[in-house]
Motif scaffolding. Structure first.
Motif, short mmCIF file in Angstrom:
data_model
loop_
_atom_site.label_atom_id
_atom_site.label_comp_id
_atom_site.label_asym_id
_atom_site.label_seq_id
_atom_site.Cartn_x
_atom_site.Cartn_y
_atom_site.Cartn_z
N UNK A 33 -7.80 -3.34 8.88
CA UNK A 33 -8.31 -2.47 7.81
C UNK A 33 -9.46 -3.19 7.08
N UNK A 34 -9.31 -4.49 6.91
CA UNK A 34 -10.34 -5.27 6.21
C UNK A 34 -11.66 -5.24 6.99
N UNK A 35 -11.56 -5.37 8.30
CA UNK A 35 -12.84 -5.38 9.05
C UNK A 35 -13.36 -3.97 9.24
N UNK A 36 -12.45 -2.98 9.35
CA UNK A 36 -12.93 -1.59 9.55
C UNK A 36 -13.68 -1.08 8.32
N UNK A 37 -13.33 -1.59 7.14
CA UNK A 37 -14.04 -1.11 5.94
C UNK A 37 -15.39 -1.82 5.81
N UNK A 38 -15.63 -2.81 6.67
CA UNK A 38 -16.89 -3.57 6.63
C UNK A 38 -17.52 -3.60 8.02
#
Ligand code: T4K
Length: 371
Positions: free
Chosen positions: A207-212
């Protein structure tokens, strides 16, 4: 009534408090991309909501959409049509097929007795909605999910701060997504959060990388992500609003009680239930008008109130399974309770600054519609 009253009105901290909170952004020149405010708010919300993990996003919608992507869902998702566009759109935009389950007529959440009949070998998840902050039957849903190996992603857009049996509502299921939109009990102007348990390995990282944009490191981009980060000004608003949120909920409670005292027991009027073991947040005040007994329709009540400058909303009409966007692909006749309720529901104005006396006056106007 001589002032215009809208269905809701954003809670805001004293202006000076917000200015104090954002002052250091001018020193750091750090305005977004997981800065100090973002990290602070994340920490404070983790504690407030009593969750194992939380990540902050740009809004509630992207929280839902990216959660489904992070779980790598494929196939069919069981959900309800009695919700805001966002819930269904998040499913469809992930290339998943929504399978609509009806709601129960008392609290408008998914009818758990109908879920199993909708499960096929394509079903991968259940996306129930804690609509109006009313809590789904989380225990029954988990039992079904465990039996069939399904993920559970709660749309908790309305359920900020709600507790069930003393536990933060986002401790149930695999993932819960909150909205911190300006119209919500707790707002960050625009914003959202994904809360998740430890049981799905790598979900937090995903989720952290998908939002960035799917960026894993300076030279590695290994997912097709989006840009869904909460910026520092929004996080600062959240830090301020969080200091006041309990007082705001207490004020909302007083408004809801004023409505309740006037409208309880009126023939043809159905009120939102008080749910057992639930600490509510008083996010909405839906009223169902059963026209046969009440004598007037929901639309007539809405029109009458507008004549007095009171603007209610039909949350949630039309049902998402009747949206033009879907070109008749779904059959709302298969969710008859949701259809029935959506044609009769009106959400009355509810916000912390509405005075209980004003709520009583609005209730009085409603009662005067009765024939
Ligand atoms: N899931 C569910 C179940 C949801 O209900 C929502 C959002 C989501 C997911 C997605 O979360 P987000 O991506 O939005 O974070 C509003 C909100 O925009 C929306 O967040 C919310 N649900 C939905 C139920 O209500 P509208 O189209 O009714 O908003 P609007 O602009 O007509 O505003 C309603 C009233 O609020 C206005 O009459 C006055 C007041 N208001 C509005 C704004 C924008 C304020 O007082 N301040 C403001 O800044 O959708």
């Amino acid at each position: 009534m001589n002032k215009k009253i809208l269905v809701t009105r954003s809670s805001m901290p004293p202006m000076e408090e917000y200015i104090d909170e954002i002052r250091d952004i001018w020193d750091s020149r750090w305005m977004t991309n997981m800065g100090i405010k973002h990290q602070e708010l994340q920490k404070e919300l983790k504690e407030y909501l009593g969750v194992e993990n939380i990540d902050l996003l740009v809004n509630g919608h992207m929280s839902l959409e990216l959660s489904m992507q992070a779980l790598n869902l494929k196939g069919e998702v069981i959900t309800t049509p009695f919700t805001f566009a966002s819930t269904t759109h998040a499913i469809v935009r992930n290339g998943l097929k929504p399978v609509f389950c009806d709601i129960n007529k008392n609290d408008f959440t998914i009818d758990v007795n109908q879920i199993e009949d909708l499960i096929t070998d394509q079903t991968c998840a259940i996306v129930p909605v804690h609509v109006y902050g009313n809590i789904c039957d989380v225990e029954a849903i988990q039992k079904i999910a465990d039996k069939y190996g399904l993920k559970v992603i709660y749309d908790a857009a309305h359920a900020f701060g709600v507790k069930y049996k003393g536990h933060g509502i986002a401790t149930y299921g695999d993932v819960s997504c909150f909205s911190f939109h300006a119209t919500k009990v707790f707002n960050t102007i625009e914003g959202g959060a994904v809360c998740f348990s430890d049981k799905n390995k790598d979900f937090g990282l995903n989720i952290y990388r998908l939002k960035n944009f799917g960026i894993r490191g300076p030279e590695v981009v290994d997912a097709v992500g989006a840009n869904a980060k909460m910026n520092e000004f929004c996080a600062a608003m959240g830090l301020c609003n969080l200091r006041h949120v309990d007082a705001e909920i207490a004020k909302r409670k007083a408004v809801a009680e004023a409505y309740g005292a006037c409208l309880e027991g009126i023939e043809g009027i159905q009120l939102n239930p008080v749910q057992k073991y639930v600490t509510p947040n008083y996010s909405y005040f839906p009223v169902i008008f059963h026209e046969k007994e009440f004598g007037a329709t929901r639309n007539e009540v809405q029109k009458k109130l507008e004549e007095y400058g009171i603007y209610t909303r039909k949350y949630f009409y039309p049902l998402t399974n009747t949206f033009d966007a879907f070109h008749g692909k779904y059959d709302a006749g298969k969710t008859p309770v949701a259809l029935h309720i959506s044609k009769r529901v009106l959400t009355l104005p509810l916000y912390a600054d509405l005075r209980p006396e004003e709520a009583a006056q609005i209730a009085d106007l409603v009662i005067r519609c009765k024939k």
